[in-house]
Enzyme design. Sequence first.
Site, PDB file in Angstrom:
ATOM      1  N   GLY A  37       0.819  -1.215   0.000  1.00  0.00           N
ATOM      2  CA  GLY A  37       0.000   0.000   0.000  1.00  0.00           C
ATOM      3  C   GLY A  37       0.846   1.256   0.000  1.00  0.00           C
ATOM      4  N   ASN A 127      -5.080 -12.651  14.077  1.00  0.00           N
ATOM      5  CA  ASN A 127      -4.110 -13.519  13.396  1.00  0.00           C
ATOM      6  C   ASN A 127      -2.694 -12.946  13.472  1.00  0.00           C
ATOM      7  OD1 ASN A 127      -5.836 -15.601  12.588  1.00  0.00           O
ATOM      8  ND2 ASN A 127      -6.524 -14.444  10.786  1.00  0.00           N
ATOM      9  N   ARG A 134       3.830 -16.087  18.678  1.00  0.00           N
ATOM     10  CA  ARG A 134       4.594 -17.295  18.312  1.00  0.00           C
ATOM     11  C   ARG A 134       6.056 -16.969  18.036  1.00  0.00           C
ATOM     12  NH1 ARG A 134       3.324 -20.733  12.935  1.00  0.00           N
ATOM     13  NH2 ARG A 134       5.410 -20.147  12.281  1.00  0.00           N
ATOM     14  N   TYR A 173     -14.450   1.619  10.079  1.00  0.00           N
ATOM     15  CA  TYR A 173     -13.020   1.942  10.203  1.00  0.00           C
ATOM     16  C   TYR A 173     -12.713   2.475  11.602  1.00  0.00           C
ATOM     17  CZ  TYR A 173      -8.491   4.015   8.884  1.00  0.00           C
ATOM     18  OH  TYR A 173      -7.165   4.352   8.799  1.00  0.00           O
TER      19      TYR A 173
HETATM   20  N1  LIG Z   1      -2.426   7.198   5.047  1.00  0.00           N
HETATM   21  C1  LIG Z   1      -2.963   7.762   6.103  1.00  0.00           C
HETATM   22  O1  LIG Z   1      -3.174   8.984   6.115  1.00  0.00           O
HETATM   23  C2  LIG Z   1      -3.294   6.934   7.323  1.00  0.00           C
HETATM   24  C3  LIG Z   1      -3.788   7.597   8.448  1.00  0.00           C
HETATM   25  C4  LIG Z   1      -4.097   6.858   9.569  1.00  0.00           C
HETATM   26  C5  LIG Z   1      -3.899   5.490   9.592  1.00  0.00           C
HETATM   27  N2  LIG Z   1      -3.413   4.880   8.488  1.00  0.00           N
HETATM   28  C6  LIG Z   1      -3.253   3.407   8.551  1.00  0.00           C
HETATM   29  O2  LIG Z   1      -2.056   3.017   7.927  1.00  0.00           O
HETATM   30  C7  LIG Z   1      -2.237   1.784   7.232  1.00  0.00           C
HETATM   31  C8  LIG Z   1      -1.817   1.926   5.785  1.00  0.00           C
HETATM   32  O3  LIG Z   1      -2.583   2.959   5.181  1.00  0.00           O
HETATM   33  P1  LIG Z   1      -2.347   3.408   3.682  1.00  0.00           P
HETATM   34  O4  LIG Z   1      -2.650   4.845   3.611  1.00  0.00           O
HETATM   35  O5  LIG Z   1      -1.051   2.909   3.223  1.00  0.00           O
HETATM   36  O6  LIG Z   1      -3.540   2.635   2.970  1.00  0.00           O
HETATM   37  P2  LIG Z   1      -3.497   1.699   1.685  1.00  0.00           P
HETATM   38  O7  LIG Z   1      -4.912   1.357   1.364  1.00  0.00           O
HETATM   39  O8  LIG Z   1      -2.662   2.314   0.621  1.00  0.00           O
HETATM   40  O9  LIG Z   1      -2.715   0.431   2.209  1.00  0.00           O
HETATM   41  C9  LIG Z   1      -3.323  -0.609   2.922  1.00  0.00           C
HETATM   42  C10 LIG Z   1      -2.738  -1.912   2.414  1.00  0.00           C
HETATM   43  O10 LIG Z   1      -3.303  -2.985   3.168  1.00  0.00           O
HETATM   44  C11 LIG Z   1      -3.718  -3.998   2.248  1.00  0.00           C
HETATM   45  N3  LIG Z   1      -4.810  -4.738   2.896  1.00  0.00           N
HETATM   46  C12 LIG Z   1      -6.042  -4.292   3.209  1.00  0.00           C
HETATM   47  N4  LIG Z   1      -6.748  -5.243   3.838  1.00  0.00           N
HETATM   48  C13 LIG Z   1      -5.930  -6.320   3.917  1.00  0.00           C
HETATM   49  C14 LIG Z   1      -6.086  -7.615   4.461  1.00  0.00           C
HETATM   50  N5  LIG Z   1      -7.224  -8.020   5.035  1.00  0.00           N
HETATM   51  N6  LIG Z   1      -5.024  -8.474   4.388  1.00  0.00           N
HETATM   52  C15 LIG Z   1      -3.874  -8.097   3.798  1.00  0.00           C
HETATM   53  N7  LIG Z   1      -3.676  -6.875   3.259  1.00  0.00           N
HETATM   54  C16 LIG Z   1      -4.697  -6.002   3.328  1.00  0.00           C
HETATM   55  C17 LIG Z   1      -4.131  -3.259   1.002  1.00  0.00           C
HETATM   56  O11 LIG Z   1      -4.139  -4.054  -0.160  1.00  0.00           O
HETATM   57  C18 LIG Z   1      -3.089  -2.164   0.953  1.00  0.00           C
HETATM   58  O12 LIG Z   1      -1.933  -2.569   0.267  1.00  0.00           O
HETATM   59  C19 LIG Z   1      -3.709   1.402   7.403  1.00  0.00           C
HETATM   60  O13 LIG Z   1      -3.810   0.472   8.453  1.00  0.00           O
HETATM   61  C20 LIG Z   1      -4.365   2.704   7.789  1.00  0.00           C
HETATM   62  O14 LIG Z   1      -5.493   2.492   8.605  1.00  0.00           O
HETATM   63  C21 LIG Z   1      -3.116   5.565   7.343  1.00  0.00           C
END
Ligand SMILES: NC(=O)c1ccc[n+]([C@@H]2O[C@H](COP(=O)([O-])OP(=O)(O)OC[C@H]3O[C@@H](n4cnc5c(N)ncnc54)[C@H](O)[C@@H]3O)[C@@H](O)[C@H]2O)c1
Length: 354
Positions: A37, A127, A134, A173
């Site tokens: 991501g 998970n 582990r 979310y």
């Molecule tokens: N970018 C921001 O501003 C921001 C702010 C607060 C929190 N976050 C957190 O940071 C993390 C990454 O955010 P991001 O902006 O890179 O979002 P993004 O959507 O670009 O990346 C999320 C990644 O997780 C993968 N994914 C989603 N569900 C999945 C699952 N069940 N199993 C395996 N992979 C899965 C997606 O394919 C993607 O590659 C997230 O957890 C998000 O909640 C991001």
Amino acid sequence: MDMRYTTFRGGIVGAELRLPDRPSRLRKRILVTGGAGFLGSHLCERLIGDDHVVVALDSFQTGVPDNLAHLADSGRLKVVQHDIVEPLPDTLPRFDEIYNLACPASPVHYQSDPVKTLSTCSTGVLNVLKRAERDGARLLQASTSEVYGDPEIHPQHETYWGNVNPIGPRACYDEGKRFAEALMTDYARSTGIELRIARIFNTYGPRMRPDDGRVVSNFAVQALRGDDITVYGDGSQTRSFCFVGDLVDGLVGLMEASEIDRPVNLGNPDEIAVSTLASRIVQLANSTSRIVYRPLPTDDPRQRRPDIGLARMLLGWEPRVDRDAGLRVTIDYFARRIGRVQRAPTLLAPLGQA
Ligand SMILES: NC(=O)c1ccc[n+]([C@@H]2O[C@H](COP(=O)([O-])OP(=O)(O)OC[C@H]3O[C@@H](n4cnc5c(N)ncnc54)[C@H](O)[C@@H]3O)[C@@H](O)[C@H]2O)c1
């Protein structure tokens, strides 16, 4: 000994930052869920640059292998397609550290399948916790400022418990991430695993998806195409935007710091009204786009600014990248991205036994 890290290895600034001690030349094996991501791909890049071996595990729900293609030749990255809602594969090696970033982050994506989002934040997190236990791995959770909901206090400090609508369209979310924090904290209390919780505020930069509906990507793409810039509400609502390189520094600093027993805000306190941001992006993109106003979505937060006093005190961390500098890099990225012919995903090294 103090380690020094250069801010954002993609390289727009050379600011240096002091982070907590760790023995030099210690190569770790690190799992990054959500590694394909936006944030995950920058984190993988950083960890590989620090000489670690990284497994990026991703379902590709919103991420794409292409985000990691430039790291394929490093010899230190494996990319695994897997959904964390299913138990993590036994074929994975033992990890020293796990960053759990797997979860769609933009409202468009997390609301497209809200029950899946809740499963990722509950079953998926469980998970990951089992795997950390582990392996005896230290685990960092990518939590979010959305745990504060539409906040009644400003700026938001970690001690604030939030104002979240548990049945609204953002609840999958917001409440999912709150549940994840609770689950992880209780799991850590009962098993003794080492847990870090980063409450991440709005972050932007290259490799955001042009279609993900987040404010910076929306405005940049609309400005570059000469389309109307869509501001929801009257534009007086505020956000605080952190450049991705700064945020990654904060994540790594938090993971490496010792004895952190509470969530830590990571974000840039540089607050800006959404309409002001829209105008600035129009200027920086040399665009002629008009700004148009549309109704504010349900439960959209009015104000958002992190109190980062704890991160400053515990990690010696604060953002360094100036807003205009970060926006220029991001606009350049979108200019190349939307002007370029889509390439087929690059094949990366398959997972082997490590
Ligand atoms: N970018 C921001 O501003 C921001 C702010 C607060 C929190 N976050 C957190 O940071 C993390 C990454 O955010 P991001 O902006 O890179 O979002 P993004 O959507 O670009 O990346 C999320 C990644 O997780 C993968 N994914 C989603 N569900 C999945 C699952 N069940 N199993 C395996 N992979 C899965 C997606 O394919 C993607 O590659 C997230 O957890 C998000 O909640 C991001």
